[in-house]
Design an enzyme around this catalytic site. Structure first.
Site, PDB file in Angstrom:
ATOM      1  N   GLU A 264       0.834  -1.244  -0.053  1.00 35.69           N
ATOM      2  CA  GLU A 264      -0.219   0.072  -0.026  1.00 35.69           C
ATOM      3  C   GLU A 264       0.686   1.356   0.055  1.00 35.69           C
ATOM      4  O   GLU A 264       1.286   1.628   0.961  1.00 35.69           O
ATOM      5  CB  GLU A 264      -0.937  -0.086   1.395  1.00 35.69           C
ATOM      6  CG  GLU A 264      -1.801   1.278   1.177  1.00 35.69           C
ATOM      7  CD  GLU A 264      -2.604   1.473   2.363  1.00 35.69           C
ATOM      8  OE1 GLU A 264      -2.632   0.533   3.429  1.00 35.69           O
ATOM      9  OE2 GLU A 264      -3.535   2.302   2.460  1.00 35.69           O
TER      10      GLU A 264
ATOM     11  N   LYS B  24      -2.518  -2.041  -3.128  1.00 39.86           N
ATOM     12  CA  LYS B  24      -3.376  -1.257  -2.606  1.00 39.86           C
ATOM     13  C   LYS B  24      -3.081   0.453  -2.891  1.00 39.86           C
ATOM     14  O   LYS B  24      -2.372   0.895  -2.063  1.00 39.86           O
ATOM     15  CB  LYS B  24      -3.646  -1.471  -1.036  1.00 39.86           C
ATOM     16  CG  LYS B  24      -4.496  -0.716  -0.328  1.00 39.86           C
ATOM     17  CD  LYS B  24      -4.964  -1.052   1.058  1.00 39.86           C
ATOM     18  CE  LYS B  24      -6.201   0.028   1.765  1.00 39.86           C
ATOM     19  NZ  LYS B  24      -6.542  -0.787   2.864  1.00 39.86           N
TER      20      LYS B  24
HETATM   21  P1  13P Z   1      -9.306   3.978   4.109  1.00 40.29           P
HETATM   22  O1  13P Z   1     -10.096   3.379   3.134  1.00 40.29           O
HETATM   23  O2  13P Z   1     -10.265   4.726   5.285  1.00 40.29           O
HETATM   24  O3  13P Z   1      -8.176   5.201   3.468  1.00 40.29           O
HETATM   25  O4  13P Z   1      -8.529   3.064   4.850  1.00 40.29           O
HETATM   26  C1  13P Z   1      -7.751   2.072   4.234  1.00 40.29           C
HETATM   27  C2  13P Z   1      -6.647   1.589   4.720  1.00 40.29           C
HETATM   28  O5  13P Z   1      -6.573   0.631   5.138  1.00 40.29           O
HETATM   29  C3  13P Z   1      -5.295   2.646   4.885  1.00 40.29           C
HETATM   30  O6  13P Z   1      -4.438   2.239   5.262  1.00 40.29           O
END
Ligand code: 13P
Length: 343
Positions: free
Chosen positions: A177, A219
């Protein structure tokens, strides 16, 4: 888990009509979320809230996996069943956030790097023993005057690659991510440029660190106008810009891309994912790993009162169903009407 099983898990997480619930808020973030509805954050209250999410009947139809926090993966429902088991009973795959949050990057004011590599091998082994099948690590990139710098992109991509390699060694599917924040006055084009540079750096490092892309998921943020920009891109512009950047930077070997919501309203996040899925087949599945876009209405419905449990679960199932529809490009804003959300 061997590579074949990891690849199967990665594919199961992006199965048609389903996506991931990010319920891995750290204790300080949970304090913010509960504070937002006027509640103090205690371990008991965090447990009660997560139990509402995980025991919602029917979530397995739209939710493939849930990302848990260290505290949550060890907790149990009121009847004594471990949360990991509760999820499994719904056919939902348990995952775990393994990073330890961000810290300022020395020498680069305004930029951060994510910590948590020290001792990670041991922590991953423990998470496997309590039932985790996938992992998540979040890197944070901000757009601003002179930011991001190349060294900040590199440091974050390198940490993501080391995390991903360690996760696969342990048998966990790594969700990678790199979040480019929407905060700022920048344009859609600037977000596209920074997101592309970030993803190029990430895939260069993942490849150098021998991460098996088939057994990983990405992500990312969607490509958006800065939250404070006077010009806000349209739904179609966001969908096109996001797909263009992803096609230029994400190898086809990656089975799926699961977007974070990042502070978008739940309806914006849903409509934008839907618009992308209506653009026709892509090399990877396009799904969700929403935190706020799945949970904000649940918190508003619950407000800490046991009497609101059913309403909170109905709100969660509704958001999950809307996201599941967007996952296959069959979401219509009319489905949000109160009559449509009644169960
Ligand atoms: P959000 O969808 O609120 O951005 O959270 C996703 C997430 O895992 C952030 O690390």
């Amino acid at each position: 888990m061997d590579l074949v099983s990891m690849t199967e898990t990665a594919r199961a997480l992006v199965a048609p009509g389903k996506g991931i619930l990010a319920a891995d808020e750290s204790t300080p973030t949970m304090a913010k979320r509960l504070g937002g509805i006027g509640l103090e954050s205690t371990e008991q209250r965090r447990r009660e809230y997560r139990e509402i999410l995980f025991t919602t009947m029917g979530i397995g139809e739209f939710i493939s996996g849930v990302i848990l926090f260290d505290e949550t993966i060890r907790q149990h429902a009121a009847d004594g069943t471990a949360f990991v088991e509760v999820l499994r009973e719904h056919g939902v795959i348990p995952g775990i956030k393994v990073d330890k949050g961000t810290t300022p990057l020395a020498g680069f004011p305004g930029e951060v790097v994510t910590e948590g590599l020290d001792g990670l091998r041991g922590r991953l082994a423990e998470y496997v023993s309590v039932g985790a099948q996938f992992a998540k690590w979040r890197a944070v990139i901000s757009i601003g005057d002179g930011r991001p710098t190349a060294p900040a992109l590199e440091a974050n991509a390198h940490a993501l690659a080391r995390y991903a390699a360690l996760s696969q060694e342990a048998g966990l599917v790594p969700i990678v991510e790199p979040e480019v924040l929407m905060d700022g006055t920048h344009s859609l084009e600037r977000c596209a440029e920074v997101t592309a540079a970030t993803l190029r750096s990430v895939y260069e490092q993942l490849t150098r660190h021998r991460v098996v892309l088939e057994a990983s998921l990405l992500k990312p943020n969607m490509v958006l106008s800065g939250a404070d920009s006077p010009v806000q891109a349209s739904l179609g512009e966001v969908a096109d810009a996001t797909i263009t950047v992803l096609r230029e930077t994400v190898p086809a070997a990656v089975p799926g891309i699961v977007f974070l919501s990042g502070g978008q309203s739940e309806q914006d996040a849903t409509a934008r994912l839907d618009a992308m899925n209506r653009r026709g087949p892509q090399p990877w599945e396009l799904s969700f790993s929403f935190g706020r876009a799945l949970q904000a209405p649940v918190l508003r419905a619950w407000v800490g009162d046991e009497a609101n449990r059913d309403a909170a679960q109905a709100a969660f199932l509704h958001r999950a169903a809307m996201s599941g529809a967007a996952r296959i490009g069959s979401y219509e804003p009319e489905m949000e009407a109160p009559s449509a959300s009644r169960l």
